[in-house]
Design a protein around this motif. Sequence first.
Motif, PDB file in Angstrom:
ATOM      1  N   ALA A 165      -4.760   2.106   2.459  1.00 28.61           N
ATOM      2  CA  ALA A 165      -6.003   1.722   1.766  1.00 28.61           C
ATOM      3  C   ALA A 165      -6.874   2.944   1.501  1.00 28.61           C
ATOM      4  CB  ALA A 165      -6.760   0.691   2.599  1.00 28.61           C
ATOM      5  N   LEU A 197       0.819  -1.210   0.000  1.00 26.84           N
ATOM      6  CA  LEU A 197       0.000   0.000   0.000  1.00 26.84           C
ATOM      7  C   LEU A 197       0.856   1.266   0.000  1.00 26.84           C
ATOM      8  CD1 LEU A 197      -2.780  -1.330   2.343  1.00 26.84           C
ATOM      9  CD2 LEU A 197      -3.107  -0.532  -0.010  1.00 26.84           C
ATOM     10  N   THR A 232      -5.305   5.076  -1.262  1.00 27.33           N
ATOM     11  CA  THR A 232      -5.496   4.446  -2.574  1.00 27.33           C
ATOM     12  C   THR A 232      -6.908   4.669  -3.090  1.00 27.33           C
ATOM     13  OG1 THR A 232      -3.842   2.749  -2.047  1.00 27.33           O
ATOM     14  CG2 THR A 232      -5.383   2.273  -3.834  1.00 27.33           C
TER      15      THR A 232
END
Length: 230
Positions: free
Chosen positions: A201, A135, A204
């Motif tokens: 996360a 990530l 993203t």
Amino acid sequence: MRSREEYLAAWSEWHGGTGTASPLVRGWLSIAYALARPIAGLPPAVATALGVVVAAAAIVPAAAGGAWLIAAGLLIGLSGLVDSIDGALAIGTGRASQRGFVLDSVADRLTEAAYAAALWAAGAPGWLAVAFGALCWLPDYLRARAGQAGIDRTGPLSVWERPTRVAMAGMTLGGAGVVAGLGHADLVVLAGTGVGAALGAVGTVQLGLWFRGVLAGPEASGRAPGPGGS
């Protein structure tokens, strides 16, 4: 050496128009610029390589555990600072190039792999350390692919930009070292790695939604996909 404002403007241009008004970004870049001025004659590639070496060196004290985790955290922070100095040297002295830009991106990914390895060595579960590292990479991969699709902007600053990744890894390891004598180091490493992966996360998703909107907009029509696109 360019003035600080000229450097910030050139940095923004090299990074697809990314703004430098954010206190975090502006502060980080200003520190790198101030440290780069006295060593303006140093080749930027030297700083790039040094950043990777320092990041990799953090794995050793991370594996040693205990109070050594503080040293690991400091090395992580130092690697991030050195990595910023190479950009300040290249852009501030007018020596920035596409080749250097690519090499710097590769070095960033290598240092982030070292951060994940250090967290794993310090006690983070393997799957969580891998998620943390992946990530770190994914937002920049999204930006690279969007660039190949014709998007000439890097998108909004997310909650998981390079300074945040460095700070999260460094503070997790350093904080674990501080409480190691109390027997809570493993808990701090687990929590810090988990929070970092969660921020990754979220970051993203932030970028993914923005790029989806741009690529679906009228300005995206007629663009051909880059190599490997479908």
